[in-house]
Design an enzyme around this catalytic site. Structure first.
Site, PDB file in Angstrom:
ATOM      1  CB  CYS A 112      -0.998  -0.041   1.160  1.00 15.31           C
ATOM      2  SG  CYS A 112      -2.264   1.231   1.056  1.00 15.31           S
ATOM      3  CG  HIS A 220      -4.331  -3.503   2.352  1.00 15.26           C
ATOM      4  ND1 HIS A 220      -3.491  -2.911   3.269  1.00 15.26           N
ATOM      5  CD2 HIS A 220      -4.868  -2.494   1.621  1.00 15.26           C
ATOM      6  CE1 HIS A 220      -3.526  -1.599   3.122  1.00 15.26           C
ATOM      7  NE2 HIS A 220      -4.359  -1.317   2.134  1.00 15.26           N
ATOM      8  CD  GLU A 222      -2.150  -5.719   5.114  1.00 16.38           C
ATOM      9  OE1 GLU A 222      -3.065  -4.908   5.382  1.00 16.38           O
ATOM     10  OE2 GLU A 222      -1.668  -5.831   3.968  1.00 16.38           O
TER      11      GLU A 222
END
Length: 259
Positions: A112, A220, A222
């Site tokens: 990001c 994203h 994660e």
């Protein structure tokens, strides 16, 4: 062998009048549970850091997302209120860390804000409020939904054949959770575009001829790294690269140790 360690540059945050050096839990959780590595949070300071002193002690660098944006002065533009919020200390910490990690062949995963920092660190530029550009979709975070809803996997990106990321998740279409209002404008000379959204927005890059894993993604991975296959594959590949680097350091140290 103990778990290797990755450096995660912090954001500056203010709570109840106190200044904090902070990283969102989702990044350090993914580092531990999906990449299998430990995360050390690196405080953000505008000056006084020795970047090599940090990198001497870690085996990888994970550059997280954030609500703040890279200050336009770093890529030759004039800052406006619309470009904010900014985090100058984060910029001053993360940008040199990115450049030196690449120089030293230390594995790097940038997410990001991280992909934007990677692009700027290598000489590229950014575009703000991309949803206002003709033909560009609104990639911003949905309003009035819970956190899982905000990070829901809802967008297609197209991974280029033969790219670094294609070697991890395969080429072609994958579904991701990309949330941003800034994006890469001019790609840095040493970066290769790895994936794009349907509207052409750059969603992933890698460092050309990098001696180690050096990848940035706008989405994203994660957040769903433990349950979503492509997200897990990206963190697993990063973790493997970090372990390889750590093993190489141990081997070199053993060679230097007198018998």
């Amino acid at each position: 062998m103990t778990k290797p360690i990755v450096a995660v540059p912090a954001d500056i945050r203010t709570f109840d009048g106190a200044t904090w050096h902070a990283v969102q839990h989702q990044y350090v959780r993914a580092a531990l549970n999906a990449a299998g590595v430990m995360a050390f949070i690196i405080p953000a300071f505008e000056e006084g850091y020795g970047t090599d002193a940090i990198l001497d002690r870690v085996d990888g660098v994970l550059v997280s997302g954030s609500a703040s944006n890279v200050h336009p002065s770093y890529y030759g533009a004039t800052a406006t209120d619309a470009d904010g919020p900014f985090d100058i200390a984060r910029d001053a910490t993360a940008l040199p860390l990115i450049r030196r990690a690449i120089d030293r062949a230390i594995p790097l995963l940038a997410i990001c804000r991280g992909i934007q920092e990677l692009n700027v660190a290598m000489g590229g530029t950014l575009a703000s409020e991309i949803q206002d550009q003709p033909g560009i979709w609104d990639h911003r975070t949905p309003a009035e939904v819970d956190r899982d809803g905000k990070y829901a996997i809802r967008q297609s990106v197209f991974v280029k054949e033969g790219s670094c990321i294609a070697g991890i998740v395969g080429p072609g279409e994958i579904r991701v959770n990309s949330l941003h209002r800034q994006a890469i404008a001019k790609t840095a000379p040493r970066l290769q575009v790895e994936a794009v959204a349907e509207d052409g927005t750059i969603e992933a890059v890698s460092v050309i001829d990098a001696p180690a894993f050096a990848v940035g993604v706008q989405w994203h991975p994660e957040y769903w790294a433990e349950t979503d296959k492509p997200s897990n594959q990206i963190f697993s590949a990063f973790g493997d690269a970090v372990r390889d680097y750590a093993a190489g350091k141990l081997a070199k140290a053993a060679e230097k140790t007198p018998a």
